[in-house]
Design an enzyme around this catalytic site. Structure first.
Site, short mmCIF file in Angstrom:
data_model
loop_
_atom_site.label_atom_id
_atom_site.label_comp_id
_atom_site.label_asym_id
_atom_site.label_seq_id
_atom_site.Cartn_x
_atom_site.Cartn_y
_atom_site.Cartn_z
N LYS A 1 -3.03 -3.67 -3.76
CA LYS A 1 -3.72 -2.51 -3.19
C LYS A 1 -4.29 -2.83 -1.81
O LYS A 1 -5.02 -3.82 -1.63
CB LYS A 1 -4.83 -2.08 -4.14
N GLU B 1 -4.07 3.41 -13.39
CA GLU B 1 -4.60 2.19 -12.78
C GLU B 1 -5.45 1.40 -13.79
O GLU B 1 -6.29 1.97 -14.49
CB GLU B 1 -5.45 2.57 -11.57
N CYS C 1 -4.33 4.21 -6.19
CA CYS C 1 -5.59 4.96 -6.13
C CYS C 1 -6.06 5.23 -4.70
O CYS C 1 -5.54 6.10 -4.04
CB CYS C 1 -6.65 4.26 -6.97
#
Length: 308
Positions: A117, A44, A154
């Site tokens: 995300k 990331e 993540c």
């Protein structure tokens, strides 16, 4: 003969020398491709240190739009040259909005999809809500030259709903670029490493899809915070068994990760027969026996509102 794919996960340290970071990432991609990898995952936000340790408006300058993005263009050229698929994490600017995003670049160098995300953390050392709006793309798999893949980022990895949504839509592999490590004060000084790994292995076993996770590594120090990113990038098979891990001398026979992998840069690979996995998945009946009409509570925050 089944559809065979070789995947790779990587890990590396990051500094404020952006070009050095990109060169190391490219070196990892080239080395993994030379080892036979078809889809290669980088961690990331690998362009820079994990700036979300602090809240400073100057870090917004790290963001770029998708169009004309030098990072995406560089790795698109690399994907085409090597004939590999690259999920690339980056800090996206879209008008006046900012997202923690990822593009999937196919083996011909063309971008096949954008994911933003969805779950944005906000805690000591991981102050992402200052920088990123919650993603608005939803969960959708992307068809590539080497299979239909799902990508999450993540903090998304802690939410089984996201993994299941992608598996339901036919994702054959799940990829998680990550930045996770120690918990700076005032958070309790706990190690999340084994918990982090077990959660993703659970997604893998529950939906019978291999998981590929890439984490950054090394100590990153800011004025009021520092994090030791623990690496441990790994690949599971469709049962959740860890089959490859960066920095592992030897994996335990119980299918878990190395309890204390070396913090070293590099990559590992694993090869899967996607058709064989699909047959095994069907045989287990986990999708056949689902009861979506009973799962209304999952669409609520408290388990009750609008679920009755």
């Amino acid at each position: 003969m089944g559809r065979t794919v070789t995947v790779a996960t990587t890990q590396m340290t990051c500094s404020w020398d952006i070009e050095e970071n990109l060169a190391k990432a490219e070196q990892n991609v080239r080395a993994a491709a030379a080892a036979g990898a078809n889809i290669i995952l980088l961690q990331e936000l690998f362009e820079a240190p994990y700036f979300c340790q602090e809240q400073l408006a100057k870090h917004y300058a790290l963001a770029n739009p998708v169009e004309g993005n030098p990072l995406i263009e560089r790795f698109a050229r690399l994907a085409k040259e090597l004939g590999v698929v690259l999920p690339i994490s980056f800090f996206e600017r879209a008008g006046n909005a900012y997202f923690n995003s990822l593009v999937v670049i196919d083996a011909d160098g063309m971008t096949v999809g954008l994911y933003r995300k969805s779950h944005i953390p906000d805690g000591p050392g991981y102050q992402e809500k200052f920088y990123f709006s919650p993603g608005d793309t939803g969960f959708k798999p992307f068809d590539t030259s080497f299979g239909r893949i799902g990508v999450l980022i993540c903090w998304d990895q802690w939410f089984p709903e996201a993994a299941r949504c992608l598996a339901l839509q036919g994702a054959e592999l799940l990829f998680y670029p990550t930045a996770i490590g120690s918990e700076p004060p005032p958070a309790p000084p706990v190690s999340s490493y084994l918990h982090w790994q077990r959660v993703m292995a659970g997604h893998s076993g529950a939906s019978m899809v291999p998981v590929i996770a890439a984490n950054r590594m090394g100590r990153e120090v800011f004025d009021a915070s520092e994090i030791m990113f623990y690496g441990g990038s790994f690949i599971t098979d469709e049962t959740g068994r860890v089959v490859a891990q960066v920095g592992s001398g030897s994996l335990p026979p119980n299918g878990g990760p190395d309890a204390s992998p070396a913090k070293e840069e590099g990559f590992v690979t694993a090869t899967f027969d996607l058709d064989e996995i699909r047959t095994a998945r069907a045989g287990w009946g986990m999708f056949r026996d689902r009861r979506p009409e009973l799962y209304g509570a999952i669409r609520t925050m408290d388990g009750f509102s609008q679920a009755r």
